[in-house]
Design a protein around this motif. Structure first.
Motif, PDB file in Angstrom:
ATOM      1  N   THR A  19       0.824  -1.197  -0.048  1.00  0.00           N
ATOM      2  CA  THR A  19       0.069   0.004  -0.209  1.00  0.00           C
ATOM      3  C   THR A  19       0.877   1.151   0.061  1.00  0.00           C
ATOM      4  O   THR A  19       2.061   1.071   0.062  1.00  0.00           O
ATOM      5  CB  THR A  19      -0.975   0.162   0.962  1.00  0.00           C
ATOM      6  OG1 THR A  19       0.123   0.223   2.455  1.00  0.00           O
ATOM      7  CG2 THR A  19      -1.766  -1.324   1.270  1.00  0.00           C
ATOM      8  N   MET A  20       0.267   2.378  -0.105  1.00  0.00           N
ATOM      9  CA  MET A  20       0.925   3.691  -0.174  1.00  0.00           C
ATOM     10  C   MET A  20       1.033   4.145   1.212  1.00  0.00           C
ATOM     11  O   MET A  20       1.307   5.694   1.489  1.00  0.00           O
ATOM     12  CB  MET A  20       0.525   4.594  -1.273  1.00  0.00           C
ATOM     13  CG  MET A  20       0.403   4.074  -2.524  1.00  0.00           C
ATOM     14  SD  MET A  20       0.174   5.321  -3.865  1.00  0.00           S
ATOM     15  CE  MET A  20       1.328   6.120  -4.001  1.00  0.00           C
ATOM     16  N   ALA A  21       0.588   3.582   2.255  1.00  0.00           N
ATOM     17  CA  ALA A  21       0.639   4.089   3.708  1.00  0.00           C
ATOM     18  C   ALA A  21       2.102   4.076   4.063  1.00  0.00           C
ATOM     19  O   ALA A  21       2.941   3.363   3.852  1.00  0.00           O
ATOM     20  CB  ALA A  21      -0.058   3.076   4.550  1.00  0.00           C
ATOM     21  N   PRO A  22       2.612   5.216   4.891  1.00  0.00           N
ATOM     22  CA  PRO A  22       3.612   5.288   5.309  1.00  0.00           C
ATOM     23  C   PRO A  22       4.153   4.213   6.231  1.00  0.00           C
ATOM     24  O   PRO A  22       3.288   3.725   7.158  1.00  0.00           O
ATOM     25  CB  PRO A  22       3.820   6.706   6.471  1.00  0.00           C
ATOM     26  CG  PRO A  22       2.253   7.111   6.355  1.00  0.00           C
ATOM     27  CD  PRO A  22       1.512   6.310   5.225  1.00  0.00           C
ATOM     28  N   GLY A  23       5.364   3.830   6.537  1.00  0.00           N
ATOM     29  CA  GLY A  23       5.752   2.810   7.426  1.00  0.00           C
ATOM     30  C   GLY A  23       5.495   3.198   8.726  1.00  0.00           C
ATOM     31  O   GLY A  23       5.702   4.346   9.341  1.00  0.00           O
ATOM     32  N   TYR A  24       5.075   2.238   9.541  1.00  0.00           N
ATOM     33  CA  TYR A  24       4.591   2.610  11.066  1.00  0.00           C
ATOM     34  C   TYR A  24       5.599   2.352  11.827  1.00  0.00           C
ATOM     35  O   TYR A  24       6.255   1.290  11.737  1.00  0.00           O
ATOM     36  CB  TYR A  24       3.349   1.596  11.400  1.00  0.00           C
ATOM     37  CG  TYR A  24       2.959   1.935  13.002  1.00  0.00           C
ATOM     38  CD1 TYR A  24       2.313   3.026  13.270  1.00  0.00           C
ATOM     39  CD2 TYR A  24       3.328   1.083  13.869  1.00  0.00           C
ATOM     40  CE1 TYR A  24       2.058   3.329  14.740  1.00  0.00           C
ATOM     41  CE2 TYR A  24       3.029   1.083  15.232  1.00  0.00           C
ATOM     42  CZ  TYR A  24       2.457   2.323  15.595  1.00  0.00           C
ATOM     43  OH  TYR A  24       2.051   2.532  16.861  1.00  0.00           O
ATOM     44  N   THR A  25       5.920   3.451  12.865  1.00  0.00           N
ATOM     45  CA  THR A  25       6.883   3.232  13.816  1.00  0.00           C
ATOM     46  C   THR A  25       6.192   3.741  14.965  1.00  0.00           C
ATOM     47  O   THR A  25       5.656   4.719  15.253  1.00  0.00           O
ATOM     48  CB  THR A  25       8.017   4.110  13.551  1.00  0.00           C
ATOM     49  OG1 THR A  25       8.596   3.500  12.457  1.00  0.00           O
ATOM     50  CG2 THR A  25       9.312   4.164  14.768  1.00  0.00           C
ATOM     51  N   ARG A  26       6.304   2.711  16.009  1.00  0.00           N
ATOM     52  CA  ARG A  26       5.602   3.227  17.440  1.00  0.00           C
ATOM     53  C   ARG A  26       6.383   4.378  18.119  1.00  0.00           C
ATOM     54  O   ARG A  26       7.287   4.151  18.047  1.00  0.00           O
ATOM     55  CB  ARG A  26       5.655   1.895  18.444  1.00  0.00           C
ATOM     56  CG  ARG A  26       5.202   2.119  19.904  1.00  0.00           C
ATOM     57  CD  ARG A  26       5.426   1.087  20.698  1.00  0.00           C
ATOM     58  NE  ARG A  26       4.365  -0.168  20.387  1.00  0.00           N
ATOM     59  CZ  ARG A  26       4.281  -1.168  21.055  1.00  0.00           C
ATOM     60  NH1 ARG A  26       5.208  -1.336  22.045  1.00  0.00           N
ATOM     61  NH2 ARG A  26       3.501  -2.147  20.842  1.00  0.00           N
ATOM     62  N   PRO A  27       5.623   5.208  18.473  1.00  0.00           N
ATOM     63  CA  PRO A  27       6.034   6.644  19.138  1.00  0.00           C
ATOM     64  C   PRO A  27       6.851   6.215  20.407  1.00  0.00           C
ATOM     65  O   PRO A  27       6.285   5.191  20.995  1.00  0.00           O
ATOM     66  CB  PRO A  27       5.079   7.377  19.191  1.00  0.00           C
ATOM     67  CG  PRO A  27       3.959   6.859  18.329  1.00  0.00           C
ATOM     68  CD  PRO A  27       4.220   5.394  18.104  1.00  0.00           C
ATOM     69  N   GLU A  28       7.622   6.827  20.711  1.00  0.00           N
ATOM     70  CA  GLU A  28       8.445   6.434  21.913  1.00  0.00           C
ATOM     71  C   GLU A  28       7.624   7.127  23.006  1.00  0.00           C
ATOM     72  O   GLU A  28       6.830   7.977  23.111  1.00  0.00           O
ATOM     73  CB  GLU A  28       9.880   7.111  22.052  1.00  0.00           C
ATOM     74  CG  GLU A  28      11.034   6.655  21.212  1.00  0.00           C
ATOM     75  CD  GLU A  28      11.329   5.288  21.575  1.00  0.00           C
ATOM     76  OE1 GLU A  28      11.385   5.083  22.945  1.00  0.00           O
ATOM     77  OE2 GLU A  28      11.539   4.392  20.714  1.00  0.00           O
ATOM     78  N   PRO A  29       7.416   6.301  24.038  1.00  0.00           N
ATOM     79  CA  PRO A  29       6.779   6.683  25.373  1.00  0.00           C
ATOM     80  C   PRO A  29       7.167   8.106  26.054  1.00  0.00           C
ATOM     81  O   PRO A  29       8.524   8.052  26.417  1.00  0.00           O
ATOM     82  CB  PRO A  29       6.854   5.473  26.271  1.00  0.00           C
ATOM     83  CG  PRO A  29       7.295   4.408  25.681  1.00  0.00           C
ATOM     84  CD  PRO A  29       8.275   4.903  24.589  1.00  0.00           C
ATOM     85  N   PRO A  30       6.400   9.071  26.091  1.00  0.00           N
ATOM     86  CA  PRO A  30       6.696  10.282  26.636  1.00  0.00           C
ATOM     87  C   PRO A  30       6.829  10.270  28.227  1.00  0.00           C
ATOM     88  O   PRO A  30       6.076  11.333  28.881  1.00  0.00           O
ATOM     89  CB  PRO A  30       5.657  11.072  25.993  1.00  0.00           C
ATOM     90  CG  PRO A  30       4.641  10.353  25.969  1.00  0.00           C
ATOM     91  CD  PRO A  30       4.908   8.859  25.531  1.00  0.00           C
ATOM     92  N   VAL A  31       7.329   9.285  28.714  1.00  0.00           N
ATOM     93  CA  VAL A  31       7.328   9.306  30.389  1.00  0.00           C
ATOM     94  C   VAL A  31       8.640   8.800  30.751  1.00  0.00           C
ATOM     95  O   VAL A  31       9.562   8.190  29.851  1.00  0.00           O
ATOM     96  CB  VAL A  31       6.097   8.104  30.819  1.00  0.00           C
ATOM     97  CG1 VAL A  31       4.757   8.831  30.498  1.00  0.00           C
ATOM     98  CG2 VAL A  31       6.283   6.966  30.220  1.00  0.00           C
ATOM     99  N   PRO A  32       9.028   8.959  31.909  1.00  0.00           N
ATOM    100  CA  PRO A  32      10.311   8.533  32.489  1.00  0.00           C
ATOM    101  C   PRO A  32      10.538   6.840  32.273  1.00  0.00           C
ATOM    102  O   PRO A  32       9.451   6.137  32.410  1.00  0.00           O
ATOM    103  CB  PRO A  32      10.553   9.033  33.887  1.00  0.00           C
ATOM    104  CG  PRO A  32       9.372  10.316  33.954  1.00  0.00           C
ATOM    105  CD  PRO A  32       8.447   9.638  33.122  1.00  0.00           C
ATOM    106  N   ALA A  33      11.695   6.547  32.506  1.00  0.00           N
ATOM    107  CA  ALA A  33      12.143   5.210  32.380  1.00  0.00           C
ATOM    108  C   ALA A  33      11.749   4.432  33.882  1.00  0.00           C
ATOM    109  O   ALA A  33      11.419   3.143  33.850  1.00  0.00           O
ATOM    110  CB  ALA A  33      13.369   4.767  32.059  1.00  0.00           C
TER     111      ALA A  33
END
Length: 470
Positions: A19-33
């Motif tokens: 398909t012509m959908a952009p490749g999916y990359t899970r966003p980094e969690p915006p919380v401390p480790a």
């Protein structure tokens, strides 16, 4: 782009299934480790759990047999959970509808046309009767998905379906925790009611004794009135807690979805002290991404990402096929002879040339929708982090609070005994006894509340850590 390039790109997509959908990359969690630290948190909050909470079945956490039976009733009868399950069935059907567009739809058809033409229209100078009969199979408007538009829409429908599955898990976890919390609140209020009744009985005995002393001239009218005040206060509390118990029972019946048998209701919060096991929090990155509400937000993000592919494909040619084979004749008896065989093949290609910017605007909308879904996904993680951190903060201090409240209750109990003895010996006035009684009663009520808070914290922690639904 030339037509040759169009054909080359279309052929490549056709055979690769892309398909012509952009490749999916899970966003980094915006919380401390790691979870927060400080005076409110215990030292083990930064360690990882031996087993993820999401993998702990609720029966292994809620171990009290009566509570388990109540939860079973809720899972079978709660209407919100039924709606969530029906939503899964609905989106599954929608996904199947969208997926069916990937294959041609073949229809069988039969038709008969009986018509009389006037002499002016027949061309023969006389009226003509026309009979036409057809039967056959046909494919109507099948789109060759060369650029992945239909597959992108199918992927989007799939993610919607998966999102509803996660929503159902989230509803079930919330339901289990809500049942447990309501069950515990009912137990606490029943214990408060029993305590008020016991206090009333003690106060009535004290009033009886004080009246005897007053009639004997040993106690004053003030002592008698103060004793009556204590009795009336206990009566008020009995009426209040009787109402709360009835309301708690109504709330439990509502969340369960059916009347709860009386033998499944605990008599006091003390009976539920060991109703649940403890859980370890693990690390944020391990816990947050396994919560069903976060998985649901990620499914919606993937669906928005797939929509971009469909919007991009709208810039490229669309090829649709219309075809049919069958038989046709002006005589019903000759419909299936060899000379009556007919066929039709009508491919159609359309290429957007000028649409006033509509396709470009739709692409922009899909990209913004994807960005919104990213922000919502990140917000879901941040909200989950805050919920767990709050529960851990309460968990880190509740045992100290419970120990202090228990010590306070023991101390006030001893003070009451001493003040009662001093009053009977005539050393102190009845006011000292009354103050000690009130302090003891308040400490006992607060102890019940702290015990309820501790148990409710265990339930909340299990819920916000994404407890299992098996």
């Amino acid at each position: 782009m030339t037509f040759r390039n169009y054909c080359l790109a279309g052929t490549l997509l056709l055979f690769t299934g892309c398909t012509m959908a952009p490749g999916y990359t899970r966003p980094e969690p915006p919380v401390p480790a790691n979870w927060p630290g400080g005076p409110a948190y215990t030292t083990e909050t930064g360690t990882s759990a031996q087993k993820p909470v999401a993998d702990i079945p609720w029966r292994d956490f809620f171990v009290e047999p009566r509570l388990q039976k109540v939860i079973d009733l809720a899972l079978a009868n709660n209407r919100d959970l039924r709606v969530a399950i029906l939503n899964i069935e609905r989106t599954r059907a929608q996904y199947q509808i969208q997926r069916s567009d990937l294959v041609p739809h073949v229809d069988a058809n039969a038709a008969a046309t009986l018509q009389r033409l006037s002499e002016d229209f027949s061309g023969k100078g006389v009226p003509v009767n026309i009979h036409q009969y057809t039967v056959g199979l046909g494919v109507s408007s099948y789109e060759l998905d060369l650029f992945g538009r239909v597959r992108s829409l199918k992927d989007q429908a799939l993610e919607q379906y998966l999102a509803t599955e996660q929503a159902q898990r989230s509803v079930q976890i919330s339901l289990v925790s809500q049942v447990a919390t309501t069950w515990l609140a009912l137990a606490a209020d029943r214990e408060r009611l029993n305590l008020a009744k016991e206090t009333l009985a003690a106060q009535q005995e004290s009033l009886k004794l004080t009246r005897s002393r007053f009639e004997a001239g040993v106690s004053s009218a003030l002592d008698l009135n103060q004793a009556q005040t204590s009795v009336d206060t206990a009566r008020v509390d009995i009426a209040r807690y009787t109402t709360l118990v009835a309301q708690d029972e109504n709330a439990l019946n509502l969340v369960v979805g059916s009347p709860v048998p009386t033998d499944l209701i605990p008599g006091s919060i003390s009976e539920a002290i060991t109703a649940m096991k403890d859980v370890a929090p693990g690390l944020p990155s391990d816990v947050m991404l396994n919560r069903p509400d976060i998985l649901q937000a990620e499914n919606l993000l993937k669906g928005a990402n797939a929509n971009i592919g469909a919007a991009r494909a709208a810039f490229f040619p669309r090829i649709t096929l219309v075809s049919s084979v069958g038989f046709g004749s002006d005589d019903l008896g000759g419909l299936f002879t060899s000379d009556s065989f007919v066929w039709k093949f009508a491919p159609q290609i359309s290429l957007p040339i000028f649409d006033g910017g509509s396709n470009r605007a739709k692409l922009k909308v899909s990209e913004v929708d994807r960005d919104i879904a990213v922000a919502q996904y990140e917000k879901a993680i941040q909200t989950a982090f805050r919920e767990v951190a709050d529960s851990l903060a309460q968990r880190g201090t509740i045992d100290d609070q419970l120990a202090a409240q228990q010590s306070l209750t023991d101390a006030t109990s001893e003070s009451y005994k001493l003040s009662q003895a001093r009053y009977e010996k005539g050393v102190d006035s009845y006011l000292q006894v009354l103050d000690a009684q009130r302090a003891l009663y308040g400490a006992q009520q607060n102890l019940i509340g702290v015990r309820l808070t501790r148990l409710a914290n265990q339930v909340t922690l299990y819920k916000v850590l994404g407890g299992g639904t098996k």
